[in-house]
Design an enzyme around this catalytic site. Structure first.
Site, short mmCIF file in Angstrom:
data_model
loop_
_atom_site.label_atom_id
_atom_site.label_comp_id
_atom_site.label_asym_id
_atom_site.label_seq_id
_atom_site.Cartn_x
_atom_site.Cartn_y
_atom_site.Cartn_z
N GLU A 151 38.40 45.98 32.88
CA GLU A 151 37.14 46.73 32.69
C GLU A 151 36.10 46.37 33.75
O GLU A 151 34.93 46.12 33.44
CB GLU A 151 36.58 46.52 31.27
CG GLU A 151 37.43 47.20 30.22
CD GLU A 151 36.72 47.40 28.90
OE1 GLU A 151 35.49 47.39 28.86
OE2 GLU A 151 37.42 47.55 27.89
C1 FAD Z 1 46.14 42.77 31.08
C2 FAD Z 1 45.55 43.95 31.74
C3 FAD Z 1 45.27 45.08 30.99
C4 FAD Z 1 44.77 46.24 31.62
N1 FAD Z 1 44.61 47.40 30.88
C5 FAD Z 1 44.34 48.56 31.55
C6 FAD Z 1 44.37 49.81 30.87
O1 FAD Z 1 44.59 49.88 29.67
N2 FAD Z 1 44.14 50.93 31.59
C7 FAD Z 1 43.87 50.89 32.92
O2 FAD Z 1 43.69 51.93 33.52
N3 FAD Z 1 43.81 49.72 33.59
C8 FAD Z 1 44.06 48.56 32.95
N4 FAD Z 1 44.03 47.36 33.63
C9 FAD Z 1 43.69 47.35 35.02
C10 FAD Z 1 42.38 46.64 35.34
O3 FAD Z 1 41.31 47.45 35.01
C11 FAD Z 1 42.45 46.28 36.82
O4 FAD Z 1 43.30 45.16 36.88
C12 FAD Z 1 41.12 45.98 37.41
O5 FAD Z 1 40.42 47.18 37.58
C13 FAD Z 1 41.21 45.28 38.76
O6 FAD Z 1 42.12 45.87 39.61
P1 FAD Z 1 43.23 44.98 40.36
O7 FAD Z 1 43.86 44.12 39.33
O8 FAD Z 1 44.08 45.88 41.12
O9 FAD Z 1 42.40 44.03 41.31
P2 FAD Z 1 41.82 44.40 42.76
O10 FAD Z 1 41.11 45.70 42.70
O11 FAD Z 1 42.90 44.24 43.76
O12 FAD Z 1 40.75 43.26 42.93
C14 FAD Z 1 41.08 41.93 43.32
C15 FAD Z 1 39.80 41.12 43.45
O13 FAD Z 1 38.92 41.71 44.39
C16 FAD Z 1 37.64 41.87 43.84
N5 FAD Z 1 37.00 43.04 44.43
C17 FAD Z 1 37.50 44.29 44.57
N6 FAD Z 1 36.59 45.08 45.16
C18 FAD Z 1 35.49 44.32 45.40
C19 FAD Z 1 34.22 44.55 45.98
N7 FAD Z 1 33.84 45.72 46.44
N8 FAD Z 1 33.36 43.52 46.05
C20 FAD Z 1 33.70 42.31 45.59
N9 FAD Z 1 34.88 42.03 45.03
C21 FAD Z 1 35.77 43.03 44.93
C22 FAD Z 1 37.88 42.03 42.35
O14 FAD Z 1 36.72 41.62 41.63
C23 FAD Z 1 39.03 41.07 42.12
O15 FAD Z 1 38.53 39.78 41.96
C24 FAD Z 1 44.49 46.21 33.01
C25 FAD Z 1 44.75 45.05 33.73
C26 FAD Z 1 45.27 43.93 33.14
C27 FAD Z 1 45.55 42.75 33.95
#
Ligand code: FAD
Length: 841
Positions: free
Chosen positions: A503
């Site tokens: 989220e």
């Molecule tokens: C257990 C679990 C349940 C989930 N459930 C759902 C679901 O039901 N539906 C759904 O659609 N998604 C779901 N998600 C997805 C979740 O919303 C994403 O994991 C989240 O949006 C982050 O994306 P990412 O993991 O690809 O990390 P990335 O986007 O690759 O980010 C990696 C790091 O970079 C940082 N970062 C990225 N951009 C910036 C920026 N501009 N400035 C500073 N820092 C930045 C982030 O804060 C993070 O620390 C779930 C994820 C998990 C792990």
């Protein structure tokens, strides 16, 4: 005399700015003063320069009141400059910014929060129906949940639990009663999630997802009547298990960049040719996907053949797809660390869906992002913050109890100064995060959709839950580390990164969203200025810009003056809305709010559109804003609770820690100010006598730790709403032992004083016997000491397993060995209540 008049002149002008006297009234006051002193010169010796200065100030101010003049010379020129420097927003950024509402965040950005307004909001309360649900089905569900069993043996909730959840409509808290839903307030929704999360995170996540942003929420706001009539009752009854798929491999935080697509086309559906979309997607991390019957899918819609009109790229859209549709792939599971809620990928290639599966129908094609952003705030302010609050409350409850039960060097570890520190952090932070949770829920229940505050809540409560559980682990030592049914911390500790990541991942939320969005959305003028310069540069736009700009200048000047005067007077100039020992905090907060608003304006002025890329500055300003909000929430909570004197240490710890954080965050901004010399001037204005806030004192730290180490009303209030087990399970044993240890305290002290020996598990039988025989303690006290010692031994026990169980985890048979201490005493062993686990000692 000259000095006196100089001071008078400066203070007259400063006070007008301090009290934000409107321009025309300020002119009238200055003109009046000029006239009065001109007349008084016949009777008093009034220097000519003083009268002249007053006159010049009046005329200068008056020239700003003549709008055509100021537009010609000032705002029209700045209009073009603003157009160049203002951040360029993508459509997804603009939609995110414009979504939702502002609430108390706007007051904090104004630099002069109206405290009475905050205190006038009614205190949080639950209806009778909601309380009955919490005390009935929620309590019952908690009793059905066995953390170890769920995570280690079943890797899922038992089928009986799934059925109980469906039968009692846990998935329908946001669905109106007319569709068969529970239609709970935000307060109740949060209370339910919090209580379940205090027992088992897997069940809490399973329940919170359908009640958060997903098919239910989207249907409610954007669904067609037909979609609502069909799906909402089915969702309410638990006949449909929903999930919502936004994230894909290439698009995580930048969800708007999703490659998942839907092509508008015609195809045969149920024997008829209809207009629809051919969808291809590859989503991951989707909670409940492996068991979902209804897939909410976000994708980008394209109309290459122009079947709907001239627009080829329609934009992000959302559809509801039964997972039984041919081509929908679900079922595989991810394994989220520390928790076993259903989570997995979903894929599909060229899956055809009719147009009326689009949420809201064809007319909502392309509006998906706006729909998601508009609906984001409620779920984000409820689900994960409730999980966070549950973590803090359980850490407070169990760590305080354990620190009292566990003795080393012949004393409870909680009496060591070193342990008091983490205990106080856990208690103070829990008080603070629960206050923020409750205040934000008040906003939601008033119909607000506070985008910035929901981001603050999500970020802060998940982050602080992590800190609380880390502190709890440290206090527990090895007891927190050894896994097994006796460990009530390890799983929460392992699962921490989940809530940090989902989220809106926390780093992104802190560095980009909270201040970035707050500055534009909650600032009294900035969005108006941006909107004015973003469109066509006509005279109407220039007029709007002129008004916003001069209001903005007024705010900035006033905040600079307020920061200085409040700094010089130790905030003594500003009134508090209440009397009592906490009144001073309102004053300090008014001061810091002015300082924050002033510095935010300065940074935005100096950086313009480049601010978007200065995430370290944005993060520090976010920290200041977050803690201003937390402080407001704590003061509101203290008032709502009826100002209980015994809660003062918790309030003091929270306020002093937050004020210190605000100070350090602003100092960090000053030290990295875009123009160094201006940074030094700002420091003089904001902290004229140095840094006033030192954080919680040792006395406050001790007082908070004491609240966790004893049974008292403050501890009950602090941990209110969690599931308190009285069973023979891991947490139930702690609660029981804590109570007994406190009861046995006086008798143990008497024994130590009389027999010069401290009671412990090895020696208590002999000591109790001698003490009873010599009349030091009564028989009744002797029984309490015995029970307390036995109960403590069971709490400090940890699990061990036969080697073959650990070295061959595929072998389903495993047993725990009853702890030595309990065995020695002839107890049945830790697992007496779990014959399946007890055994081969
Ligand atoms: C257990 C679990 C349940 C989930 N459930 C759902 C679901 O039901 N539906 C759904 O659609 N998604 C779901 N998600 C997805 C979740 O919303 C994403 O994991 C989240 O949006 C982050 O994306 P990412 O993991 O690809 O990390 P990335 O986007 O690759 O980010 C990696 C790091 O970079 C940082 N970062 C990225 N951009 C910036 C920026 N501009 N400035 C500073 N820092 C930045 C982030 O804060 C993070 O620390 C779930 C994820 C998990 C792990």
């Amino acid at each position: 005399m000259t000095v006196l008049f100089l001071v008078l002149l400066i203070f007259s002008v400063l006070l007008l700015a301090y009290y934000r006297i409107p321009l025309l009234i300020s002119i009238a006051i200055l003109a009046g003063l000029t006239f009065a002193f001109t007349e008084l010169r016949h009777f008093l010796e009034i220097p000519g320069w003083f009268r002249w200065s007053l006159g010049i100030a009046t005329v200068s101010l008056a020239s700003f009141a003549i709008k055509p003049l100021r537009r010609l010379f000032i705002s029209n020129r700045l209009f073009s400059v603003y157009r160049k420097v203002m951040p360029k927003l993508s459509s997804t950024e603009r939609e995110a910014l414009e979504a939702g509402t502002v609430w108390w965040d706007a007051e904090l950005f104004s630099g002069k929060p109206r405290w009475r307004r905050l205190l006038r909001h009614p205190a949080p309360a639950l209806s009778e129906r909601e309380r009955a649900f919490l005390n009935g089905p929620v309590e019952e569900l908690c009793l059905m949940l066995d953390d170890w069993e769920i995570a280690e043996k079943q890797m899922d909730l038992p089928e009986t639990v799934w059925q109980f959840i469906r039968d009692n409509r846990f998935f329908s808290m946001i669905i109106p009663q007319e569709y068969g839903g529970l239609e709970f307030s935000a307060q109740a929704n949060s209370a339910v999630i919090m209580k379940i999360a205090s027992r088992n995170v897997t069940a809490a996540v399973t329940i919170m997802v359908p009640n958060s942003l997903g098919p239910g929420e989207l249907l409610l706001h954007y669904g067609t009547d037909l979609q609502k009539q069909y799906y909402l009752p089915r969702l309410a009854r638990g006949e449909e298990i929903p999930c919502f798929a936004l994230t894909s491999a290439l698009a995580g935080s930048d969800a708007g960049a999703m490659p998942d697509r839907g092509i508008v086309c015609r195809d045969v559906f149920e024997g008829k040719e209809v207009l629809g979309l051919r969808l291809s997607w590859d989503k991951r991390y989707i909670t409940l996907a492996p068991v979902a019957t209804l897939l909410g899918l976000a994708f980008k819609a394209y109309d290459p053949d122009g079947l709907l009109g001239d627009t080829k790229e329609l934009g992000i859209s959302c559809a509801l797809i039964p997972t039984s549709t041919p081509g929908v792939q679900i079922g595989n599971r991810h394994m989220p660390i520390g928790s076993v809620f259903m989570n997995g990928p979903t894929r599909g290639t060229d899956v055809f869906i009719p147009m009326d599966w689009v949420i809201g129908g064809q007319e909502r094609l392309g509006q998906g992002w706006r729909m998601l952003m508009q609906s984001l705030a409620s779920g984000r302010a409820i689900s994960l913050p409730s999980l966070g609050a549950a973590g803090g409350k359980m850490s407070s409850l169990l760590t305080g109890a354990y620190a009292r039960i566990r003795t080393q060097f012949d004393v409870p570890i909680g009496s060591f100064g070193g342990i008091e520190e983490p205990l106080a952090r856990i208690g103070g932070r829990t008080y603070r995060m629960d206050a923020a949770r409750l205040l934000t829920l008040i906003a939601l229940d008033q119909g607000e959709k506070p985008g910035v505050l929901s981001a603050i809540n999500k970020y802060h409560l998940t982050e602080v839950n992590r800190q609380c559980i880390i502190d709890a682990m440290d206090v527990h030592g090895g007891k927190g580390i050894i896994q097994g049914p006796n460990n009530y911390l390890a799983r929460a500790y392992q699962a921490l990164p989940i809530s940090i990541t989902v989220e809106g991942a926390n780093i992104l939320t802190r560095s980009l969203i909270i201040f970035g969005q707050g500055a534009i959305r909650a600032h009294p003028c900035l969005l108006k200025e941006m909107n004015a310069v973003a469109g066509i540069a006509n005279s109407q736009a220039r007029r709007v810009f002129d008004n916003a700009l001069f209001t903005h200048i007024g705010y900035s000047l006033s905040n600079a003056v307020r920061s200085l005067l409040l700094g010089l007077t130790g905030s003594g100039m500003t009134p508090a809305p209440v009397a009592g020992p906490h009144a001073r905090y309102f004053r300090q907060l008014s001061r810091m709010s002015s300082a924050f608003a002033f510095m935010a304006d300065m940074v935005l002025l100096l950086l313009g559109g480049k601010f978007k890329f200065k995430e370290k500055l944005s993060g520090r300003l976010a920290d200041a804003l977050i803690h201003l909000y937390l402080c407001s929430a704590m003061l509101k909570r203290f008032e709502d609770d009826g100002r209980p004197a015994s809660d003062l240490p918790l309030l003091q710890w929270g306020m002093e820690d937050s004020l210190h954080t605000i100070q350090q965050s602003l100092l960090g901004v000053i030290q990295n100010f875009p123009v160094a010399v201006l940074g030094r001037i700002v420091r003089l204005l904001v902290f004229p006598f140095g840094l006033p806030y030192a954080g919680p004192s040792d006395k406050t730290t001790k007082a908070v730790a004491q609240l966790l180490l004893t049974e008292n009303a403050s501890r009950d209030r602090l941990t209110e709403g969690v599931f308190i087990s009285d069973r023979d399970d891991a947490t139930g044993r702690v609660n029981k032992a804590f109570h007994l240890v406190l009861e046995a305290q006086a008798a143990e002290r008497a024994i130590r004083n009389a027999l010069k020996q401290s009671v412990n598990f090895e020696n208590y039988e002999g000591l109790v016997k001698r003490a009873t025989e010599s009349g030091v303690i009564t028989e009744e006290q002797a029984t309490t000491v015995r029970l307390a010692q036995k109960a403590s031994a069971r709490v400090i026990a940890v699990d061990d397993f036969p080697r073959e169980r650990i070295e061959n985890p595929a072998n389903p048979e495993f047993r725990t060995v009853p702890p030595k201490a309990a065995e020695t005493d002839g107890l049945t062993g830790v697992n007496a209540a779990r014959p399946d686990l007890a055994g081969n000692g």
